[in-house]
Enzyme design. Sequence first.
Site, short mmCIF file in Angstrom:
data_model
loop_
_atom_site.label_atom_id
_atom_site.label_comp_id
_atom_site.label_asym_id
_atom_site.label_seq_id
_atom_site.Cartn_x
_atom_site.Cartn_y
_atom_site.Cartn_z
N ASN A 1 0.81 -15.38 -0.49
CA ASN A 1 -0.22 -14.50 0.48
C ASN A 1 -0.94 -15.39 1.56
O ASN A 1 -0.43 -16.67 1.26
CB ASN A 1 -1.38 -13.81 -0.34
CG ASN A 1 -2.22 -14.78 -1.10
OD1 ASN A 1 -2.62 -15.86 -0.88
ND2 ASN A 1 -2.81 -14.02 -2.20
N ASP B 1 -6.67 0.86 -5.43
CA ASP B 1 -6.62 -0.35 -6.20
C ASP B 1 -5.79 -1.30 -5.68
O ASP B 1 -4.36 -1.01 -5.69
CB ASP B 1 -6.52 -0.10 -7.60
CG ASP B 1 -6.82 -1.22 -8.54
OD1 ASP B 1 -6.96 -2.09 -7.96
OD2 ASP B 1 -6.53 -0.86 -9.75
N ASP C 1 2.31 -8.24 -6.92
CA ASP C 1 3.52 -8.33 -7.92
C ASP C 1 4.57 -7.36 -7.76
O ASP C 1 5.51 -7.43 -8.00
CB ASP C 1 2.66 -8.09 -9.73
CG ASP C 1 1.73 -9.14 -9.82
OD1 ASP C 1 2.06 -10.31 -9.31
OD2 ASP C 1 0.98 -8.71 -10.46
N ASN D 1 4.26 -7.37 -14.84
CA ASN D 1 4.15 -6.52 -13.59
C ASN D 1 5.24 -6.67 -12.64
O ASN D 1 6.00 -5.52 -12.33
CB ASN D 1 3.03 -6.85 -12.60
CG ASN D 1 1.53 -6.44 -13.45
OD1 ASN D 1 1.72 -5.80 -14.57
ND2 ASN D 1 0.49 -6.95 -12.99
N GLY E 1 -1.30 -8.11 3.25
CA GLY E 1 -1.96 -6.94 2.73
C GLY E 1 -1.41 -5.69 3.31
O GLY E 1 -0.55 -5.34 3.60
N ASP F 1 -4.99 -6.04 -19.03
CA ASP F 1 -5.75 -5.93 -18.05
C ASP F 1 -7.06 -5.01 -18.45
O ASP F 1 -6.98 -3.97 -18.87
CB ASP F 1 -5.41 -5.27 -16.81
CG ASP F 1 -4.28 -6.20 -15.98
OD1 ASP F 1 -4.03 -7.31 -16.41
OD2 ASP F 1 -3.46 -5.65 -15.19
N GLY G 1 -4.66 0.77 -11.26
CA GLY G 1 -4.02 0.11 -12.39
C GLY G 1 -2.94 -0.75 -11.71
O GLY G 1 -2.28 -0.23 -10.71
N LYS H 1 1.34 -11.38 -14.04
CA LYS H 1 2.05 -11.31 -12.87
C LYS H 1 3.67 -11.04 -13.57
O LYS H 1 4.40 -10.41 -12.73
CB LYS H 1 2.12 -12.45 -12.09
CG LYS H 1 0.51 -12.64 -11.48
CD LYS H 1 0.75 -13.82 -10.64
CE LYS H 1 -0.51 -13.85 -9.65
NZ LYS H 1 -0.53 -12.66 -8.58
N GLY H 2 4.13 -11.79 -14.36
CA GLY H 2 5.54 -11.60 -14.95
C GLY H 2 5.74 -10.32 -15.29
O GLY H 2 6.78 -9.52 -14.78
#
Length: 290
Positions: free
Chosen positions: A186, A231, A237, A45, A207, A15, A272, A42-43
């Site tokens: 989501n 953040d 994830d 994380n 959220g 990232d 992060g 995604k994986g």
Amino acid sequence: MNAGSLAVIGAINVDLVVTGARLPVPGETVVGGTFAQHHGGKGGNQAVAASRAGTGAVAMIGSVGDDAFGAASLGALEEDGVDVDHVTRVDGSATGVALIAVNAAGENQITVAPGANETLSATRVVAALGKVAPSVVLVSLEVPLDAARAAGAWARERDVTLVLNPAPVGPGVAALLPFASVVTPNEGEASALGPPSSGDVIVQTRGAAGATIVRDGARVDVPAPTVRVVDTTGAGDCFNGVLAAALGEGRALRQAVERAVTAAALAVTVAGARAGMPSREALDRELAAG
């Protein structure tokens, strides 16, 4: 199956993040903010979140390039206790990269160049799952749908719990839902997928509001603790990794969701995608305090 073990199938990225500036509109250049580089995907994380917060072994199944980003990505996963024996370094390919802008409110925009993630094949997924023999499989969709579908079929044939994170939603994703024990969209993804079918178990992330479990026509809200958002990158994830790890420990769905919601809330307090993902000890303290 190896009781309590988890296989995570998904993307491994680096990232590149600019934080603090206003998010641009199309065609606009915005100057400002600060730059940082983090490990992501995604994986990757989700595997880190599960390894930190869970008790079982976590194996990553995916691909990186033969570049410096790939070597660093594998090293970072190993440092968090993730088994990377089934992550392939692809000759002549770049490791996936995500370009992320985060404004002062913690909202983000993300563009991903998938690189080596696109090379993950169904054959390699099935071979890796056969060696890992996990009791839970977690799949996200920054990899080819064929790979995700193969994981679903493998899990269904063996009555293994499959957690499907349907992100990003695109053509063909709805066909994966019958393979899943739990689906974790989501709000936007849930809308794109449409009403759940009979027998589907949906855990919709919401959220700051937490999550909602939808099962057999009943809805149960699981609220999140109130935190100061820094953040939101990687919060979903974190939720998925901790949820899958908790299910692998034999926890009931409601308790697993409570752990996942709390972990995600802790994660957004630090910049992060992975930096704020809590350890098991930190998560247990927060749950006890709540």
